[in-house]
Scaffold this motif. Structure first.
Motif, PDB file in Angstrom:
ATOM      1  N   ASP B  94     -91.217  62.173 -40.946  1.00 20.77           N
ATOM      2  CA  ASP B  94     -90.835  61.139 -39.975  1.00 20.77           C
ATOM      3  C   ASP B  94     -90.477  59.825 -40.668  1.00 20.77           C
ATOM      4  N   LYS B  95     -90.983  59.617 -41.884  1.00 20.44           N
ATOM      5  CA  LYS B  95     -90.643  58.383 -42.621  1.00 20.44           C
ATOM      6  C   LYS B  95     -89.463  58.603 -43.570  1.00 20.44           C
ATOM      7  N   VAL B  96     -89.159  59.859 -43.809  1.00 18.24           N
ATOM      8  CA  VAL B  96     -88.061  60.163 -44.738  1.00 18.24           C
ATOM      9  C   VAL B  96     -86.710  59.982 -44.046  1.00 18.24           C
ATOM     10  N   PHE B  97     -86.633  60.455 -42.813  1.00 18.13           N
ATOM     11  CA  PHE B  97     -85.393  60.301 -42.040  1.00 18.13           C
ATOM     12  C   PHE B  97     -85.314  58.906 -41.424  1.00 18.13           C
ATOM     13  N   THR B  98     -84.108  58.445 -41.205  1.00 25.57           N
ATOM     14  CA  THR B  98     -83.915  57.272 -40.362  1.00 25.57           C
ATOM     15  C   THR B  98     -83.839  57.791 -38.929  1.00 25.57           C
ATOM     16  N   ILE B  99     -84.822  57.420 -38.125  1.00 29.22           N
ATOM     17  CA  ILE B  99     -84.873  57.941 -36.760  1.00 29.22           C
ATOM     18  C   ILE B  99     -84.783  56.776 -35.777  1.00 29.22           C
ATOM     19  N   CYS B 100     -83.822  56.822 -34.876  1.00 28.57           N
ATOM     20  CA  CYS B 100     -83.642  55.757 -33.887  1.00 28.57           C
ATOM     21  C   CYS B 100     -83.940  56.292 -32.500  1.00 28.57           C
ATOM     22  N   SER B 101     -84.316  55.348 -31.601  1.00 27.17           N
ATOM     23  CA  SER B 101     -84.709  55.788 -30.270  1.00 27.17           C
ATOM     24  C   SER B 101     -83.514  56.323 -29.479  1.00 27.17           C
ATOM     25  N   ASP B 102     -82.324  55.691 -29.628  1.00 27.85           N
ATOM     26  CA  ASP B 102     -81.182  56.246 -28.921  1.00 27.85           C
ATOM     27  C   ASP B 102     -79.877  56.052 -29.697  1.00 27.85           C
ATOM     28  N   LEU B 103     -78.808  56.517 -29.125  1.00 22.63           N
ATOM     29  CA  LEU B 103     -77.517  56.534 -29.805  1.00 22.63           C
ATOM     30  C   LEU B 103     -77.014  55.121 -30.121  1.00 22.63           C
ATOM     31  N   ASP B 104     -77.159  54.199 -29.156  1.00 24.03           N
ATOM     32  CA  ASP B 104     -76.675  52.822 -29.363  1.00 24.03           C
ATOM     33  C   ASP B 104     -77.336  52.212 -30.588  1.00 24.03           C
ATOM     34  N   GLU B 105     -78.649  52.415 -30.677  1.00 22.01           N
ATOM     35  CA  GLU B 105     -79.393  51.883 -31.815  1.00 22.01           C
ATOM     36  C   GLU B 105     -78.868  52.481 -33.123  1.00 22.01           C
ATOM     37  N   GLY B 106     -78.593  53.755 -33.083  1.00 20.72           N
ATOM     38  CA  GLY B 106     -78.061  54.429 -34.260  1.00 20.72           C
ATOM     39  C   GLY B 106     -76.720  53.841 -34.671  1.00 20.72           C
ATOM     40  N   LEU B 107     -75.871  53.636 -33.685  1.00 24.61           N
ATOM     41  CA  LEU B 107     -74.540  53.095 -33.974  1.00 24.61           C
ATOM     42  C   LEU B 107     -74.636  51.685 -34.561  1.00 24.61           C
ATOM     43  N   LYS B 108     -75.622  50.942 -34.068  1.00 27.06           N
ATOM     44  CA  LYS B 108     -75.806  49.582 -34.582  1.00 27.06           C
ATOM     45  C   LYS B 108     -76.128  49.633 -36.079  1.00 27.06           C
ATOM     46  N   ILE B 109     -77.007  50.580 -36.451  1.00 23.12           N
ATOM     47  CA  ILE B 109     -77.390  50.680 -37.858  1.00 23.12           C
ATOM     48  C   ILE B 109     -76.186  51.043 -38.723  1.00 23.12           C
ATOM     49  N   VAL B 110     -75.379  51.985 -38.186  1.00 28.90           N
ATOM     50  CA  VAL B 110     -74.190  52.389 -38.940  1.00 28.90           C
ATOM     51  C   VAL B 110     -73.264  51.191 -39.159  1.00 28.90           C
ATOM     52  N   LYS B 111     -73.140  50.368 -38.124  1.00 26.30           N
ATOM     53  CA  LYS B 111     -72.244  49.203 -38.227  1.00 26.30           C
ATOM     54  C   LYS B 111     -72.858  48.090 -39.075  1.00 26.30           C
ATOM     55  N   GLY B 112     -74.116  48.275 -39.397  1.00 25.55           N
ATOM     56  CA  GLY B 112     -74.784  47.279 -40.227  1.00 25.55           C
ATOM     57  C   GLY B 112     -75.228  46.068 -39.436  1.00 25.55           C
ATOM     58  N   GLU B 113     -75.445  46.261 -38.134  1.00 29.83           N
ATOM     59  CA  GLU B 113     -75.864  45.117 -37.314  1.00 29.83           C
ATOM     60  C   GLU B 113     -77.354  44.892 -37.387  1.00 29.83           C
TER      61      GLU B 113
END
Lengths: 579, 113
Positions: B94-113
């Motif tokens: 669970d600490k090895v993967f980057t795990i986000c609560s939902d898709l929007d949050e994931g997209l934010k990380i990808v965009k570097g926000e």
């Protein structure tokens, strides 16, 4: 003189050649009747008789039966009284008989001639016998040629020929008997071989149950058996059929087969014996019966539960070195089904606790030693003590040596079965891991069992079954998911590692609830895997392999590979505590 | 039984998995993931439709994560169900993967926000 000598020696040479030819005939043909016919034919030719007949005494020596005849009239099958007439007298007096001219003999019975229309003129008869053993006689009728009359020389010649024919017949009969004896011996050997195949294979030394059987004759009336149940416990049996020999061996085979077959379905010794007793009573004959101990040993906890049908009291050696015996509480099998009624046979339960249980037939304690004394119960105990530290194999081999030491044949089958809880305590094979509370071998209630193809597309079905069963037992949401995951992972390991993805295999899953534990047994039928290689992965090394085993160990309270069942495969037991 | 959908949004591949990921379905999941990885874009795996994942499914995700790391691309798991999360925790992943609560949050990380 020299001329006479020549003629005598050439005649003797002819007779010798003839005898050699006849001997050859007898030894080379298995069909005695055909050989006899050939012999009569050769003899009649040699003596130049018109007709000949060979008579053999019947079993009771009352009649002479014509078994072969040559000449114008067939009399094969003719039966004469053995105590009168020319042939009868010849046999009774063990002497040759000649009627040179029938016309001049008032005792000649014309009845046969009247019946056959054949004109008898001269008769020769010589007995066939060797020492005191009378076989029969050869009769020749009418010398070929003008006079048709035999001479004394002819009788002498026939007597020599008849004696050698008698020898040949006796030899042939003996050979026949030998063949028959050999056939019986071979049949007995085959029976013994099948019987031996009913006994279990020798188990490894660190297996807690061992047995030995020495038959007094080729076949045995004793038997023992043991095999591992799917749950890791070991069922065992030792029985002694009354009597020895083939009838005892057959009843033994029946009882052993019944126990082997029913023993896998009926896991309560008392109920199993009741069932087998019914079957044995239905067919048992002439007062035969079977004394028997049947039980189940739980190697993980050291408990033995058994029922004893009239057998010698089993002997227990405690871990403290003390002996005690446990007498039978019910009669032998095959006496009467109503003795017990519909009730099961009474069971006894003992906690071996590192000790050992010895079950034996009376052939052990009544076995003769070299000096002619019986081994006796005390002798057996001292053997047990002496080999206590060296292990069961040592006991078995010393007992065998002691009882076979004297030249005497065994007076009874010698059979011994040992349940050694000390091995289980020490053996890695039977690590005493998880022990639930309660001094009972009870397995608890069986809630679910499936046997299913070892294929990935069956796992969903496995998960649903396990999920429902876990919910039924009362596990909470998270525990249910964990249990489902563990069983799924264990099945995957079987599919991938035990069967190596060969989809012909099967997996058996059994779920039981015992006290406050859920017990899950997973069995496969693949080759035994090396348990030491089944390790959870190192979590720093993120690779797929071993992750499943790690998950299983994470969620279960106890995970154990039980010793491999006899018929191969692997047995995994997982325990999850309730609450 | 197992559905595999790929959607492309803001130069990111969004992979939606639906159904049980087990020994039967994980080979397909792995194949799909490897195909998507070859496209050289950041990947978000939406696990909202996955009720059950076993060690073979986890292994496919681990393999993808390792490959993506080597390529220097992001690999994010989003909307992981409680049951699936339990498995990641048990596997200490669970600490090895980057795990986000939902898709929007994931997209934010990808965009570097």
């Amino acid at each position: 003189m020299s001329q006479i000598d020549d003629s005598v020696s050439s005649e003797a040479q002819g007779a010798l050649d003839f005898l050699a030819e006849m001997g050859q005939e007898f030894s080379s043909t298995p069909d005695l009747d055909k050989t006899l016919l050939k012999a009569v034919h050769l003899i009649a030719e040699y003596v130049k008789a018109e007709a000949g007949a060979l008579f053999l005494l019947d079993k009771n020596q009352k009649y002479l039966d014509c078994v072969a005849s040559v000449g114008p009239v067939q009399i094969t099958g003719l039966r004469l009284n053995a105590d009168h007439g020319i042939v009868g007298n010849s046999v009774q007096q063990n002497s040759g008989y000649i009627v040179k001219d029938v016309e001049a003999d008032p005792t000649f019975n014309k009845a046969v001639d009247d019946k056959t229309g054949y004109k008898t003129r001269s008769i020769l008869c010589a007995p066939m016998g060797v020492k005191d053993e009378r076989v029969g006689a050869i009769e020749l009728i009418n010398k070929r040629g003008d006079t048709g009359l035999f001479s004394d020389d002819d009788l002498n010649l026939l007597q020599v020929l008849a004696t050698s024919a008698a020898l040949a017949i006796l030899n042939a009969r003996m050979a026949e008997q030998l063949v028959e004896q050999e056939r019986l011996r071979r049949e007995l050997e085959l029976a013994a071989e099948i019987q031996r195949s009913l006994l279990p294979n020798i188990s490894p030394e660190d297996f807690p149950v061992h047995g030995m059987n020495l038959p007094a004759r080729v076949v045995s009336g004793d038997f023992y058996d043991y095999y591992q149940l799917d749950d890791g416990r070991i069922a065992f049996t030792l029985g002694d059929v009354s009597g020895k020999g083939m009838n005892a061996a057959l009843l033994m085979a029946k009882t052993a087969s019944l126990l082997r077959c029913l023993g896998k379905a009926i896991l309560e010794p008392g109920a199993l014996l009741a069932r087998v007793n019914e079957e044995v009573c239905e067919t048992v004959t002439r007062g035969m019966f079977v004394t028997l101990v049947q039980g189940i040993y739980d190697p993980e906890r050291g408990y033995v539960r058994f029922a004893n049908a009239g057998h010698e009291p089993p002997l227990v050696l405690t871990s403290k070195g003390e002996f005690f015996t446990i007498p039978a509480e019910s009669p032998p099998l095959g006496i009467s089904p109503s003795l017990i009624g519909d009730e099961n046979f009474p069971e006894q339960e003992i906690h071996l606790d590192g000790g050992a249980l010895y079950i034996f037939s009376d052939g052990v304690t009544e076995g003769y030693l070299a000096m002619g004394d019986e081994l006796g119960a005390e002798g057996f105990k001292s053997l047990v003590k002496k080999t206590e530290k060296k292990g069961v194999f040592s006991l078995l081999s010393i007992l065998k040596a002691k009882i076979l030491e004297g030249d005497r044949p065994l007076r009874d089958d010698v059979t011994l079965l040992v349940v050694d809880d000390n091995i289980s305590v020490k053996s890695k094979r039977f690590e005493r891991g998880f022990v639930e509370a309660g001094p009972t071998v009870s397995l608890g209630e069986k809630l679910m069992t499936i046997r299913i193809a070892a294929r990935p597309d069956r796992l969903r079905l496995v998960r649903r079954s396990v999920e429902e069963t876990s919910k039924f037992i009362g596990f909470g949401k998270n525990d249910v998911s964990d249990i489902v995951l563990a069983v799924d992972e264990a099945c995957q390991n079987i599919i991938r590692h035990a069967y190596k993805a060969n989809e012909d295999g099967e997996i058996s899953i059994e779920i039981r609830k015992r006290d406050s534990a859920m017990i899950i047994l997973l069995r496969d039928y693949a080759e035994a895997i090396d348990v030491s290689k089944v390790k959870p992965r190192d979590l720093n090394d993120i690779k797929p392999g071993g992750l499943g085993t790690h998950l299983i160990r994470e969620v279960m309270d106890d995970v154990n590979f039980l010793s491999p069942p006899f018929d191969g495969g692997n047995l995994l037991r997982m325990v999850k505590m309730i609450g | 039984m197992m559905e595999y959908e790929v959607e492309e949004r803001s130069n990111t591949l969004i992979i939606r998995l639906t159904g049980d990921i087990d020994l039967q379905t994980s080979p397909n999941v792995r194949q799909g993931l490897m195909g998507s990885i070859d496209k050289g874009r950041p990947i978000i795996v939406d696990l909202s439709g996955v009720d059950y994942i076993d060690s073979s499914g986890v292994a496919s995700l681990v393999e993808s994560l390792q490959t993506m790391r080597k390529k220097g691309k992001q690999f994010i798991l989003v909307s992981v169900s409680e049951k699936a999360m339990r498995v990641f925790q048990l596997a200490r992943l669970d600490k090895v993967f980057t795990i986000c609560s939902d898709l929007d949050e994931g997209l934010k990380i990808v965009k570097g926000e």
